[in-house]
Write an enzyme that holds these catalytic residues in place. Structure first.
Site, PDB file in Angstrom:
ATOM      1  N   HIS A  18      38.972 -32.759 -44.591  1.00  0.00           N
ATOM      2  CA  HIS A  18      38.786 -31.459 -43.927  1.00  0.00           C
ATOM      3  C   HIS A  18      40.135 -30.888 -43.475  1.00  0.00           C
ATOM      4  O   HIS A  18      40.407 -29.708 -43.644  1.00  0.00           O
ATOM      5  CB  HIS A  18      37.916 -31.600 -42.666  1.00  0.00           C
ATOM      6  CG  HIS A  18      36.511 -32.040 -42.890  1.00  0.00           C
ATOM      7  ND1 HIS A  18      35.968 -33.120 -42.237  1.00  0.00           N
ATOM      8  CD2 HIS A  18      35.521 -31.543 -43.665  1.00  0.00           C
ATOM      9  CE1 HIS A  18      34.704 -33.269 -42.592  1.00  0.00           C
ATOM     10  NE2 HIS A  18      34.410 -32.324 -43.467  1.00  0.00           N
ATOM     11  N   ARG A  91      34.878 -31.296 -53.705  1.00  0.00           N
ATOM     12  CA  ARG A  91      35.413 -32.585 -54.132  1.00  0.00           C
ATOM     13  C   ARG A  91      34.980 -32.929 -55.546  1.00  0.00           C
ATOM     14  O   ARG A  91      35.750 -33.431 -56.331  1.00  0.00           O
ATOM     15  CB  ARG A  91      34.922 -33.697 -53.183  1.00  0.00           C
ATOM     16  CG  ARG A  91      35.506 -33.617 -51.812  1.00  0.00           C
ATOM     17  CD  ARG A  91      34.722 -34.428 -50.821  1.00  0.00           C
ATOM     18  NE  ARG A  91      33.455 -33.792 -50.523  1.00  0.00           N
ATOM     19  CZ  ARG A  91      32.632 -34.156 -49.563  1.00  0.00           C
ATOM     20  NH1 ARG A  91      32.917 -35.214 -48.835  1.00  0.00           N
ATOM     21  NH2 ARG A  91      31.528 -33.507 -49.337  1.00  0.00           N
ATOM     22  N   SER A 129      32.465 -37.760 -44.586  1.00  0.00           N
ATOM     23  CA  SER A 129      32.140 -38.077 -43.179  1.00  0.00           C
ATOM     24  C   SER A 129      31.023 -39.114 -43.057  1.00  0.00           C
ATOM     25  O   SER A 129      31.028 -39.935 -42.144  1.00  0.00           O
ATOM     26  CB  SER A 129      31.712 -36.815 -42.422  1.00  0.00           C
ATOM     27  OG  SER A 129      32.799 -35.961 -42.227  1.00  0.00           O
TER      28      SER A 129
HETATM   29  P1  ADP Z   1      28.374 -30.412 -44.204  1.00  0.00           P
HETATM   30  O1  ADP Z   1      27.835 -31.003 -42.962  1.00  0.00           O
HETATM   31  O2  ADP Z   1      28.030 -28.987 -44.467  1.00  0.00           O
HETATM   32  O3  ADP Z   1      28.283 -31.308 -45.435  1.00  0.00           O
HETATM   33  P2  ADP Z   1      30.998 -31.356 -43.770  1.00  0.00           P
HETATM   34  O4  ADP Z   1      31.400 -31.438 -42.338  1.00  0.00           O
HETATM   35  O5  ADP Z   1      30.704 -32.648 -44.427  1.00  0.00           O
HETATM   36  O6  ADP Z   1      29.881 -30.303 -43.909  1.00  0.00           O
HETATM   37  O7  ADP Z   1      32.117 -30.628 -44.613  1.00  0.00           O
HETATM   38  C1  ADP Z   1      32.466 -29.280 -44.449  1.00  0.00           C
HETATM   39  C2  ADP Z   1      33.182 -28.807 -45.693  1.00  0.00           C
HETATM   40  O8  ADP Z   1      34.283 -29.646 -45.974  1.00  0.00           O
HETATM   41  C3  ADP Z   1      32.338 -28.801 -46.956  1.00  0.00           C
HETATM   42  O9  ADP Z   1      32.706 -27.682 -47.733  1.00  0.00           O
HETATM   43  C4  ADP Z   1      32.759 -30.049 -47.664  1.00  0.00           C
HETATM   44  O10 ADP Z   1      32.596 -29.939 -49.073  1.00  0.00           O
HETATM   45  C5  ADP Z   1      34.215 -30.091 -47.292  1.00  0.00           C
HETATM   46  N1  ADP Z   1      34.770 -31.435 -47.372  1.00  0.00           N
HETATM   47  C6  ADP Z   1      34.308 -32.552 -46.790  1.00  0.00           C
HETATM   48  N2  ADP Z   1      35.086 -33.615 -47.081  1.00  0.00           N
HETATM   49  C7  ADP Z   1      36.070 -33.150 -47.904  1.00  0.00           C
HETATM   50  C8  ADP Z   1      37.184 -33.763 -48.591  1.00  0.00           C
HETATM   51  N3  ADP Z   1      37.413 -35.070 -48.504  1.00  0.00           N
HETATM   52  N4  ADP Z   1      37.968 -32.970 -49.343  1.00  0.00           N
HETATM   53  C9  ADP Z   1      37.700 -31.645 -49.443  1.00  0.00           C
HETATM   54  N5  ADP Z   1      36.674 -31.012 -48.837  1.00  0.00           N
HETATM   55  C10 ADP Z   1      35.866 -31.750 -48.087  1.00  0.00           C
END
Ligand code: ADP
Length: 155
Positions: A18, A91, A129
C-alpha cells in the site's frame, strides 16, 4: 480544479505494498485521501483508530496526504470530499478482474469519477493484508511486510 484522489481500502494493517502505491501516486495528484472503509457489521483485526494512526505516522510531514475513515459507498465519500479519482493497486490478474467489476459499476453510478490503477512493483506483488494478519495471529514475524515507520508497533 485540483486533482483529488481517494485511495480506499481496509488497510488492516497497511503494508509496504500500500505504502508504495501511495508514494508512487503522489506526483499524479494534488491530494490523496487514504480512506479506511468502516464496515459496521464486520470488525477489523486492528481497531480502525489504530490503522488510521499508523498511516498518519508513515506519512508524517507529507502535506498532500490525508487519512480519513468512511462508511457507505466509496463514490458517495468521493463526492463528499470533492474527489474525482479513485486510486487502486493491481497485483495480479485476479485483482484486475475484481477491480474491473467495481470500477465499471462505480462508473455506471457516477461517470465523473475515474478509477486509476497503479501496477504493483514485482517485489511487492505477493504482499497481502490477509496473510500479514495470519502471520501476526500465529505469532510470526511480519515486520518485513509492514512500512518501516510502524514496524515496531505492528506485532
Ligand atoms: P480491500 O479491503 O478493498 O481489499 P486493501 O486494504 O486490501 O483493500 O487494499 C487497498 C488497495 O490496495 C487495493 O486496490 C489493493 O489491490 C491494493 N493493494 C493491496 N496490497 C497491495 C500490494 N502489495 N501492492 C499493490 N497494491 C496493493
Amino acid at each position: 480544479m485540483s486533482k483529488i484522489a481517494v485511495f480506499p481500502g481496509s488497510f488492516d494493517p497497511i503494508t509496504t505494498g500500500h505504502e508504495s502505491i501511495i508514494r508512487r501516486s503522489l506526483p499524479l495528484f494534488d491530494k490523496i485521501i487514504v480512506a479506511i472503509g468502516v464496515n459496521s457489521t464486520k470488525e477489523g483485526f486492528f481497531p480502525t483508530e489504530k490503522r488510521k494512526q499508523w498511516i498518519e505516522k508513515i506519512f508524517t510531514g507529507v502535506k498532500n496526504i490525508e487519512v480519513k475513515t468512511y462508511k457507505g459507498l466509496t463514490i458517495d465519500f468521493c463526492k463528499q470530499e470533492k474527489a474525482n479519482y479513485i486510486l487502486r493497486g493491481l497485483r495480479t490478474s485476479a485483482d484486475f478482474e475484481f477491480e474491473r467489476v467495481i470500477a465499471q459499476m462505480n462508473r455506471s453510478m457516477n461517470d465523473k469519477i475515474e478509477t486509476v490503477f497503479i501496477l504493483s512493483t514485482p517485489e511487492l506483488s505477493a504482499i497481502n493484508s490477509t496473510v500479514v494478519r495470519d502471520i501476526i495471529r500465529n505469532n510470526g514475524d511480519a515486520s518485513q511486510f509492514v512500512p518501516s515507520a510502524i514496524r515496531k508497533e505492528v506485532k
